[in-house]
Scaffold this motif. Sequence first.
Motif, PDB file in Angstrom:
ATOM      1  N   ARG A 154     -21.846  35.504 -19.150  1.00 52.63           N
ATOM      2  CA  ARG A 154     -23.179  35.305 -19.711  1.00 52.63           C
ATOM      3  C   ARG A 154     -24.213  35.515 -18.609  1.00 52.63           C
ATOM      4  NH1 ARG A 154     -20.200  31.069 -22.222  1.00 52.63           N
ATOM      5  NH2 ARG A 154     -20.236  31.193 -24.509  1.00 52.63           N
ATOM      6  N   SER A 155     -25.334  36.022 -19.012  1.00 53.12           N
ATOM      7  CA  SER A 155     -26.382  36.306 -18.049  1.00 53.12           C
ATOM      8  C   SER A 155     -27.123  35.027 -17.665  1.00 53.12           C
ATOM      9  CB  SER A 155     -27.369  37.323 -18.640  1.00 53.12           C
ATOM     10  OG  SER A 155     -28.453  37.522 -17.780  1.00 53.12           O
ATOM     11  N   LYS A 156     -27.258  34.799 -16.364  1.00 50.45           N
ATOM     12  CA  LYS A 156     -28.017  33.662 -15.840  1.00 50.45           C
ATOM     13  C   LYS A 156     -29.283  34.126 -15.115  1.00 50.45           C
ATOM     14  CE  LYS A 156     -23.850  30.873 -15.137  1.00 50.45           C
ATOM     15  NZ  LYS A 156     -23.065  30.076 -14.166  1.00 50.45           N
ATOM     16  N   ALA A 157     -29.734  35.305 -15.493  1.00 50.78           N
ATOM     17  CA  ALA A 157     -30.859  35.894 -14.767  1.00 50.78           C
ATOM     18  C   ALA A 157     -32.110  35.030 -14.873  1.00 50.78           C
ATOM     19  CB  ALA A 157     -31.143  37.300 -15.299  1.00 50.78           C
ATOM     20  N   TRP A 158     -32.393  34.477 -16.071  1.00 43.88           N
ATOM     21  CA  TRP A 158     -33.612  33.680 -16.233  1.00 43.88           C
ATOM     22  C   TRP A 158     -33.567  32.434 -15.361  1.00 43.88           C
ATOM     23  CZ3 TRP A 158     -34.833  28.769 -17.984  1.00 43.88           C
ATOM     24  CH2 TRP A 158     -36.192  28.518 -18.235  1.00 43.88           C
ATOM     25  N   TRP A 159     -32.434  31.728 -15.382  1.00 41.68           N
ATOM     26  CA  TRP A 159     -32.340  30.510 -14.577  1.00 41.68           C
ATOM     27  C   TRP A 159     -32.328  30.840 -13.084  1.00 41.68           C
ATOM     28  CZ3 TRP A 159     -33.287  25.998 -13.187  1.00 41.68           C
ATOM     29  CH2 TRP A 159     -32.536  25.318 -12.223  1.00 41.68           C
ATOM     30  N   ASP A 160     -31.648  31.898 -12.720  1.00 46.18           N
ATOM     31  CA  ASP A 160     -31.640  32.283 -11.297  1.00 46.18           C
ATOM     32  C   ASP A 160     -33.056  32.587 -10.813  1.00 46.18           C
ATOM     33  OD1 ASP A 160     -28.916  31.968 -11.205  1.00 46.18           O
ATOM     34  OD2 ASP A 160     -28.485  34.087 -11.613  1.00 46.18           O
TER      35      ASP A 160
END
Length: 525
Positions: free
Chosen positions: A180-186
């Motif tokens: 799953r993409s964690k780009a926003w939280w990162d």
Amino acid sequence: MKQLLPSFPENSSFSHSYINQFLEKTLVQMNDNLPNKRRRRKKEAIQETPSENDVENQGAVKTKELKEIITSLLLLEEQEKSEQDEFSKEEEENKLLFEANHKKTTKVMWDYYSNVQQHHSDLEELGNVRKRKGRVNSAAACALASSAVGAAEEEIVSSSKASNNSEKGIPQRRLWVKNRSKAWWDQCNSADFPEDEFKKAFRMGKDTFELICNELSSVVAKENTMLRDAVPVRQRVAVCIWRLATGESLRLVSKRFGLGISTCHKLVLEVCTAIRTVLMPKYLQWPDENKMRDIKDEYEAMSGIPNVVGSMYTTHIPIIAPKISVAAYFNKRHTERNQKTSYSITVQGVVDPKGVFTDVCIGWPGSMLDDQVLEKSALFQRANTGLLNGVWIVGSSGYPLMDWVLVPYTQQHLTWTQHAFNEKIGEVQRVGKEAFVRLKRRWSCLQKRTEVKLQDLPVVLGACCVLHNICEMQNEEMDPELNFELVDDEMVPEIQLRSTNARLARDVIAHILLHHNHAGTSFLS
């Protein structure tokens, strides 16, 4: 008589003498026959009359017959008794035989049960042995997989080891985790992320967020395992706060933070529980004497009313229709106003002049009135023990006037003194109401029906109140774009006056406010 006479011819030559002789002879015979008939009849009558001997014989016969009947009855009774004894004996034998068969059957069943238990124990022991072997094999597989992440030479070495292990028959466990993409939280978690954007997303600045993470670190932190890494503390706290701040669905929370839906739900409840357990005793508590003195001074400077230690307000939180006690949570006033069936639970709070909660009562059904909720609260119990003697908590007209609860005048025709008092007490009331407005503006999950179960909702609401206090103490400003209008219907209680002393004290306060230039005159305009 004519029949006895013989017939003669008409020309017979017999004389009358002969006829007379014949008649005489006939009469003599008749006289001779008459005594014989009488004697015969008398003899027959004598024969028909029973004699004494005959009577005795008949009595003997009857006695004999009676004896025979009694003998037959005795024989029948004896036969019945013998048959009953024989039946009892046979029944006792059958009972003994049944008990013997029952004991035999029970023994066989216990032997069978013992064999089954032994069989299950053997299977369980065999399963444990296989699990231990599987752990050893999976540990070896994990070691091989971790070594494969290294350099190219190490990959060759690890692959050769894996091939050797496969040749030896060691099973390798395959781990599967959805990417799953964690780009926003990162991006949010990076140091370069703008403070305004962070505050817009989490309703607080980075420093306040860091403070909360440090406070909860020892409680919510988890250790990594061989299968996967644990979710970091900052991400755990961020999942909970973002969910409370936005009120978005768990599916969107999962998408934003790159975690499973069930994982996000679990994290929200875990962090809320930690906030209520760890932070509530520190950031939401009844003030001590020094703090109480400061609160009194601030409220008196604000309104001119002395000894005020809090402003009390009760609001409703919408919920989904519960499965049990539906009528208790039915909110009639909201239903009539919104033309839509509404269910709710109540949150009663007392705040200081800065809008920080000092006492909360959460979770009572929405059908209860404000005074009923007050009677169920710990604040009411504290007042009954005498801890609130000599102080006032200001409430709306939905509360009764008591020795420690100060409310405005509610009659239709008010004097100038009463108008002035209501105006000044309204300033204190607004402090409590505005605190709840900021609470619901900051945590949007309180504005709409939530997915949280009814039994978990008090924990979530308590966490929202604690986080509100932390933000207020850290002087976190509200986003002006977050607009919310708080509407709670005030129902006048059935018994408005519960203390005569309180009524007199209120009149004295109102008189002082008007005649000592503490009260304004805006009500005259």
